[in-house]
Design a protein around this motif. Structure first.
Motif, PDB file in Angstrom:
ATOM      1  N   VAL A 198      46.011  28.502  55.904  1.00 43.29           N
ATOM      2  CA  VAL A 198      46.929  29.599  56.233  1.00 43.29           C
ATOM      3  C   VAL A 198      48.025  29.607  55.184  1.00 43.29           C
ATOM      4  O   VAL A 198      48.722  28.599  55.002  1.00 43.29           O
ATOM      5  CB  VAL A 198      47.544  29.401  57.646  1.00 43.29           C
ATOM      6  CG1 VAL A 198      48.571  30.491  57.940  1.00 43.29           C
ATOM      7  CG2 VAL A 198      46.451  29.393  58.697  1.00 43.29           C
ATOM      8  N   VAL A 199      48.137  30.734  54.482  1.00 41.82           N
ATOM      9  CA  VAL A 199      49.140  30.819  53.415  1.00 41.82           C
ATOM     10  C   VAL A 199      50.517  31.069  54.035  1.00 41.82           C
ATOM     11  O   VAL A 199      50.704  31.988  54.834  1.00 41.82           O
ATOM     12  CB  VAL A 199      48.770  31.940  52.417  1.00 41.82           C
ATOM     13  CG1 VAL A 199      49.864  32.107  51.376  1.00 41.82           C
ATOM     14  CG2 VAL A 199      47.440  31.623  51.755  1.00 41.82           C
ATOM     15  N   ASN A 200      51.469  30.238  53.663  1.00 33.98           N
ATOM     16  CA  ASN A 200      52.835  30.359  54.196  1.00 33.98           C
ATOM     17  C   ASN A 200      53.742  31.134  53.261  1.00 33.98           C
ATOM     18  O   ASN A 200      54.728  31.710  53.686  1.00 33.98           O
ATOM     19  CB  ASN A 200      53.457  28.965  54.410  1.00 33.98           C
ATOM     20  CG  ASN A 200      52.567  28.074  55.251  1.00 33.98           C
ATOM     21  OD1 ASN A 200      51.781  28.552  56.048  1.00 33.98           O
ATOM     22  ND2 ASN A 200      52.687  26.764  55.063  1.00 33.98           N
ATOM     23  N   SER A 201      53.419  31.082  51.971  1.00 33.77           N
ATOM     24  CA  SER A 201      54.303  31.713  50.995  1.00 33.77           C
ATOM     25  C   SER A 201      53.481  32.102  49.770  1.00 33.77           C
ATOM     26  O   SER A 201      52.629  31.349  49.323  1.00 33.77           O
ATOM     27  CB  SER A 201      55.408  30.706  50.638  1.00 33.77           C
ATOM     28  OG  SER A 201      56.078  31.116  49.491  1.00 33.77           O
ATOM     29  N   THR A 202      53.762  33.311  49.246  1.00 34.15           N
ATOM     30  CA  THR A 202      53.056  33.760  48.036  1.00 34.15           C
ATOM     31  C   THR A 202      54.072  34.163  46.979  1.00 34.15           C
ATOM     32  O   THR A 202      55.250  34.416  47.290  1.00 34.15           O
ATOM     33  CB  THR A 202      52.144  34.975  48.324  1.00 34.15           C
ATOM     34  OG1 THR A 202      52.958  35.999  48.889  1.00 34.15           O
ATOM     35  CG2 THR A 202      51.006  34.641  49.254  1.00 34.15           C
ATOM     36  N   SER A 203      53.604  34.249  45.746  1.00 34.93           N
ATOM     37  CA  SER A 203      54.489  34.697  44.668  1.00 34.93           C
ATOM     38  C   SER A 203      54.683  36.205  44.778  1.00 34.93           C
ATOM     39  O   SER A 203      53.843  36.907  45.347  1.00 34.93           O
ATOM     40  CB  SER A 203      53.867  34.349  43.322  1.00 34.93           C
ATOM     41  OG  SER A 203      52.632  35.001  43.211  1.00 34.93           O
ATOM     42  N   GLN A 204      55.774  36.679  44.217  1.00 38.31           N
ATOM     43  CA  GLN A 204      56.013  38.125  44.231  1.00 38.31           C
ATOM     44  C   GLN A 204      55.144  38.774  43.153  1.00 38.31           C
ATOM     45  O   GLN A 204      54.730  38.119  42.207  1.00 38.31           O
ATOM     46  CB  GLN A 204      57.493  38.405  43.977  1.00 38.31           C
ATOM     47  CG  GLN A 204      58.339  37.971  45.173  1.00 38.31           C
ATOM     48  CD  GLN A 204      59.798  38.292  45.002  1.00 38.31           C
ATOM     49  OE1 GLN A 204      60.278  38.465  43.897  1.00 38.31           O
ATOM     50  NE2 GLN A 204      60.503  38.365  46.112  1.00 38.31           N
ATOM     51  N   GLY A 205      54.883  40.063  43.301  1.00 37.31           N
ATOM     52  CA  GLY A 205      54.001  40.740  42.354  1.00 37.31           C
ATOM     53  C   GLY A 205      52.567  40.407  42.701  1.00 37.31           C
ATOM     54  O   GLY A 205      52.115  40.703  43.814  1.00 37.31           O
ATOM     55  N   GLU A 206      51.879  39.747  41.785  1.00 37.34           N
ATOM     56  CA  GLU A 206      50.504  39.333  42.079  1.00 37.34           C
ATOM     57  C   GLU A 206      50.543  38.219  43.129  1.00 37.34           C
ATOM     58  O   GLU A 206      51.169  37.168  42.891  1.00 37.34           O
ATOM     59  CB  GLU A 206      49.863  38.800  40.793  1.00 37.34           C
ATOM     60  CG  GLU A 206      48.352  38.851  40.824  1.00 37.34           C
ATOM     61  CD  GLU A 206      47.760  38.421  39.488  1.00 37.34           C
ATOM     62  OE1 GLU A 206      46.748  37.731  39.494  1.00 37.34           O
ATOM     63  OE2 GLU A 206      48.357  38.783  38.443  1.00 37.34           O
ATOM     64  N   PRO A 207      49.929  38.454  44.293  1.00 37.70           N
ATOM     65  CA  PRO A 207      50.107  37.467  45.369  1.00 37.70           C
ATOM     66  C   PRO A 207      49.304  36.179  45.162  1.00 37.70           C
ATOM     67  O   PRO A 207      48.137  36.106  45.506  1.00 37.70           O
ATOM     68  CB  PRO A 207      49.639  38.231  46.611  1.00 37.70           C
ATOM     69  CG  PRO A 207      48.699  39.265  46.097  1.00 37.70           C
ATOM     70  CD  PRO A 207      49.070  39.565  44.683  1.00 37.70           C
ATOM     71  N   ILE A 208      49.958  35.196  44.570  1.00 41.52           N
ATOM     72  CA  ILE A 208      49.333  33.876  44.396  1.00 41.52           C
ATOM     73  C   ILE A 208      49.876  32.967  45.498  1.00 41.52           C
ATOM     74  O   ILE A 208      51.103  32.886  45.672  1.00 41.52           O
ATOM     75  CB  ILE A 208      49.691  33.281  43.011  1.00 41.52           C
ATOM     76  CG1 ILE A 208      49.175  34.199  41.897  1.00 41.52           C
ATOM     77  CG2 ILE A 208      49.138  31.874  42.862  1.00 41.52           C
ATOM     78  CD1 ILE A 208      49.717  33.862  40.535  1.00 41.52           C
ATOM     79  N   PRO A 209      48.995  32.302  46.249  1.00 38.89           N
ATOM     80  CA  PRO A 209      49.496  31.381  47.286  1.00 38.89           C
ATOM     81  C   PRO A 209      50.342  30.263  46.657  1.00 38.89           C
ATOM     82  O   PRO A 209      49.913  29.632  45.693  1.00 38.89           O
ATOM     83  CB  PRO A 209      48.223  30.814  47.906  1.00 38.89           C
ATOM     84  CG  PRO A 209      47.131  31.752  47.532  1.00 38.89           C
ATOM     85  CD  PRO A 209      47.529  32.353  46.221  1.00 38.89           C
TER      86      PRO A 209
END
Lengths: 155, 150
Positions: free
Chosen positions: A40-51
């Motif tokens: 379960v991804v808790n946080s992603t990068s902004q822009g291109e969603p990288i976990p």
């Protein structure tokens, strides 16, 4: 799930803390193959969603007991993991990061402060060579089980 | 002790070394085993560096008591014998830490004998041939507080 007892920094920690410290502090240690892996991804990068940060969960159905005894099956666990380019958790000792991330169908070692029906205190991925890791932990546990301090040092 | 001698992986040797340090194993007991491990050509560079580091750490923590001098002599021998330049850099950095420890004002007099050993080893190594830039830089740094090495 964070190991607060290892919240020690500085280069000298490599001379003081390692798997043997964790084995000593744990009442039960089990290893095995991960089944029912989920992430379960808790946080992603902004822009291109990288976990960036995620919670990996799974269970061990056929545990290999390294120390203590298993009270329930299957044994459930989860671990918060972060992408390699994020700063590591300052409360975790550096050596733990050597073992990489949990993988579906991969191996894992679970360290418990109490019974196995409670969440493990530490979830350690099996790393590149899980058989060698299990053998090391078993060897450490058997040496630490020797009651006489002198005999233990000689072992 | 047997686990250190018979370990098949670097991780197992490191765990054994840390455990022995944790037991407060005296230098007289530890030294023969360490000598055996470093004399073994199969011992990895990683373990050689780790041994140097953990002995340095224990000297700085004053864990060897009256045998501190013997432990530093071991470090100096290893330092003078090392051929790998990355390992040499690591050894110099550890000796620098030791000099920082010996240079502390409180109780400095008692640490002067081991400081002299380290200075002598650093001087001797300097005469053994050219060194890579990063090691020369470390020497320059050390020489600021210990000009007698120049």
């Amino acid at each position: 799930m964070a190991i607060t007892t290892y919240a020690r920094t500085g280069v000298d920690q490599i001379y003081q803390w390692g798997p043997e410290s964790l084995v000593k502090e744990s009442q039960v240690i089990v290893a095995g193959k991960i089944t029912h892996y989920s992430k379960v991804v808790n946080s992603t990068s902004q822009g291109e969603p990288i976990p960036l940060i995620w919670t990996a969960s799974g269970q061990i159905e056929q545990p290999v007991v390294i120390k203590g005894a298993v009270s329930t099956l299957p044994i459930l666990f989860s671990k918060v993991e972060r992408v390699v380019f994020l700063p590591s958790d300052p409360y975790l000792p550096n050596w733990l990061s050597d073992y990489g991330k949990l993988k579906p169908e991969g191996s894992v070692v679970l360290f418990f402060q109490g019974a196995t029906d409670k969440p493990p205190s530490t979830v350690l991925p099996g790393g590149d060579n899980p058989d060698s890791q299990f053998a090391l932990l078993k060897g450490i546990a058997s040496i630490q089980a020797i009651g006489d301090p002198q005999e233990q040092a000689d072992a | 002790m047997r686990a250190l001698k018979n370990a098949r992986t670097d991780e197992a040797q490191k765990a054994a070394l840390r455990s022995l340090a944790g037991f407060g194993t005296p230098w007289s007991t530890l030294a023969p085993v360490l000598e055996q491990v470093v004399a073994n050509p199969a011992t990895s560079l990683d373990i050689r560096g780790f041994i140097f580091g953990i002995v340095t750490f224990q000297v700085r923590q004053e864990k060897f008591g009256l045998q501190q001098r013997e432990a530093v002599q071991f470090l100096c021998r290893e330092f003078l014998a090392v051929k790998d330049t990355r390992l040499l850099l690591g050894f110099v950095l550890n000796l620098k830490l030791l000099l920082h420890y010996t240079g502390q004002s409180e109780g400095r007099q008692g640490r002067l004998p081991i400081e002299r050993l380290i200075i002598e080893a650093l001087k001797q190594r300097k005469t053994m041939g050219s060194m890579p830039t990063e090691i020369v830089e470390q020497y320059q740094d050390i020489e600021e507080t210990h000009p007698e090495i120049r």
